[in-house]
Design a protein around this motif. Structure first.
Motif, PDB file in Angstrom:
ATOM      1  N   ASN A 352       0.841  -1.195   0.000  1.00  0.00           N
ATOM      2  CA  ASN A 352       0.000   0.000   0.000  1.00  0.00           C
ATOM      3  C   ASN A 352       0.878   1.248   0.000  1.00  0.00           C
ATOM      4  OD1 ASN A 352      -2.124   1.706   0.148  1.00  0.00           O
ATOM      5  ND2 ASN A 352      -2.479   1.431   2.344  1.00  0.00           N
ATOM      6  N   GLN A 354       1.723   4.882  -2.163  1.00  0.00           N
ATOM      7  CA  GLN A 354       1.108   5.801  -3.135  1.00  0.00           C
ATOM      8  C   GLN A 354       2.149   6.305  -4.136  1.00  0.00           C
ATOM      9  OE1 GLN A 354      -2.191   5.921  -2.767  1.00  0.00           O
ATOM     10  NE2 GLN A 354      -1.763   4.636  -0.980  1.00  0.00           N
ATOM     11  N   SER A 385      -0.017  -3.683  -5.986  1.00  0.00           N
ATOM     12  CA  SER A 385      -0.764  -3.496  -4.730  1.00  0.00           C
ATOM     13  C   SER A 385      -0.633  -4.677  -3.767  1.00  0.00           C
ATOM     14  CB  SER A 385      -2.232  -3.244  -5.038  1.00  0.00           C
ATOM     15  OG  SER A 385      -2.709  -4.256  -5.890  1.00  0.00           O
ATOM     16  N   HIS A 393       4.902  -4.052   2.913  1.00  0.00           N
ATOM     17  CA  HIS A 393       5.352  -3.479   1.647  1.00  0.00           C
ATOM     18  C   HIS A 393       6.794  -3.919   1.410  1.00  0.00           C
ATOM     19  CE1 HIS A 393       6.620  -0.767   4.833  1.00  0.00           C
ATOM     20  NE2 HIS A 393       7.613  -0.398   4.048  1.00  0.00           N
TER      21      HIS A 393
END
Length: 474
Positions: A352, A354, A385, A393
């Motif tokens: 997650n 950006q 994703s 991550h």
């Protein structure tokens, strides 16, 4: 889009085995209903087993029997037999295997010249059959090591075959380079002979050094055992341990190192397997990161190396991950890109994260990195994703950087030490089709490569000159 992996030799097959195991775990974590979907189809076929051994493919619907899209090649049976008797046995069938019993005796010429000729038809036939099942074949990738006989010799023979049979499909190679303390005396010969083939026939090579893998494993154990990381870190590093995977047998010393390479491949192929706001195909990496055909060696770094227990990662932690990707501790090759010249750089992020996080970190890091004058904006980014299992991550950085040069210089020096004395040459020259010119051509190909990096390095620190534009007559 489909990637077709080739595992060649002992090291290649051990890494491949870890890769398919970990890939299945990732898909199982996301795909709870057991439906054969687009993500699975990139590396696995769904086969109807009711109509014989290798029935028709089932494109949608429930998973019946998954078969990896891959070819396993080794001239010793040991590792492949282990895979066939282990938890992954149902993922492969005999049509995907090519083995012999005697091995290549740490001799590139045996792998390339003898086994290459002997198994050529067999490899081509299995290659075509496997490729027929792919609706959109995007790239091949070969996993092999450079120091032995089968991985280096037969591995580079397969690379040439792929170019002949499917010239338009990209060829990605993950090559494990031996360390200076390698127990194979002839590994400098094998590596330099293989390098010539990689220079000429690969589109992209990810060199990985045994020494770096060993250091990473040690660092992780030290960090976990020192207790410095506190309760936020789980005991098992998912990057190096097989905890929770199908492999329950006693771990071997190389397993942790093979796991790191398998994790690199998982991150590299994540965009091909899962959704993301910025998907990056493997052929895009070559397209964007390789400005000159021979300078296609990419330095990879992986982060985090241990498993973070918290899911809501503060941005400071996220920024640290980007900083780590540019530190020597996280690299899979012993080099120093910060003080060398970047031709281009790719960041493949999972989880997650950006696009704004990516941009912010690129802007933050950019001033400390030296890019060639004509490619100051040479960044390629991918966002997937789905994070790796157990992580919130992760990041894989791929740098086309002149810092790979010392690795090649050291390899050449080790080659010359043997070659000046003509030590062990007779083992190679008694093989049909192997001339002494093969050695001189291989070392000269390596010298040319080093020289190309030297020329680029010479431009570092000079004034930034914008390249002159094409003048178009009106």
């Amino acid at each position: 889009a489909v990637s077709l992996p080739f595992a060649v030799g002992q090291c290649g097959n051990q890494v491949g085995c870890r890769f398919w195991d970990l890939a299945l775990r990732e898909h199982a974590a996301v795909n709870k209903k057991g439906i054969y979907d687009e993500a699975l189809s990139s590396f696995f076929r769904n086969v109807d087993t009711r109509s014989g051994d290798n029935g028709p493919d089932i494109y949608k619907g429930k998973i019946c029997s998954l078969k990896a899209r891959a070819l396993l090649i080794d001239m010793e049976e040991g590792v492949v037999n282990e895979i066939l008797q282990g938890p992954l046995r149902d993922v492969f069938d005999s049509k995907q295997l090519i083995t012999d019993v005697s091995g290549s005796g740490n001799n590139w010429a045996v792998g390339h010249k003898i086994y290459g000729c002997q198994y050529r038809e067999n490899i081509v036939e299995k290659l075509r059959k496997t490729a027929e099942h792919c609706d959109c074949l995007q790239c091949f990738f070969i996993i092999h090591s450079m120091g032995g006989g089968t991985g280096s010799g037969l591995g580079t023979f397969v690379l040439n075959l792929l170019e002949e049979e499917f010239p338009e499909v990209y060829r990605f190679v993950t090559s494990v380079y031996p360390s200076g303390e390698d127990d194979v005396i002839t590994s400098p010969y094998n590596s330099v002979l293989a390098m010539k083939e990689l220079n000429e026939h690969a589109d992209c090579v990810l060199p990985i050094e045994n020494e770096s893998l060993f250091e990473i494993v040690n660092k992780i154990h030290q960090m976990i055992n020192s207790g410095k990381l506190g309760s936020t870190v789980k005991q098992n590093s998912l990057v190096t341990s097989s905890a929770g995977s199908a492999k329950t047998l006693q771990e071997k010393p190389f397993d942790a190192m093979n796991n790191i390479v398998a994790n690199l491949l998982l991150n590299l192929t994540s965009s091909a397997r899962f959704e993301g706001s910025l998907n990056m195909d493997l052929n895009e990496i070559s397209m964007n990161l390789v400005p000159f055909p021979r300078l296609h060696y990419l330095v990879s770094s992986l982060t985090p190396l241990y498993t973070l227990a918290d899911v809501n990662v503060p941005s400071r932690r996220l920024d640290q991950m980007f900083s780590d990707a540019f530190s020597r501790d996280h690299q899979l090759i012993q080099a120093d890109p910060k003080h060398s010249l970047y031709l281009a750089c790719a960041l493949l992020v999972r989880g997650n994260v950006q696009v704004s996080d990516l941009r912010r970190n690129i802007e933050r890091l950019k001033p400390s990195l030296h890019f060639v004058s004509w490619n100051q904006e040479g960044w390629k980014t991918g966002l997937c994703s789905v994070p790796p299992v157990g992580h919130s991550h992760s990041l894989l950085a791929l740098a086309n950087n002149t810092c790979v040069k010392p690795t090649f210089i050291e390899l050449k020096d080790r080659f010359m030490k043997l070659y000046k004395k003509k030590a062990h040459l007779h083992h190679y020259l008694q093989i049909d089709g192997m001339e002494q010119s093969c050695f001189s051509e291989a070392v000269s190909s390596l010298s040319d490569l080093i020289e190309e990096y030297n020329e680029l390095d010479a431009t570092k620190g000079g004034p930034r000159i914008d390249p002159s534009r094409l003048k178009i007559a009106v």
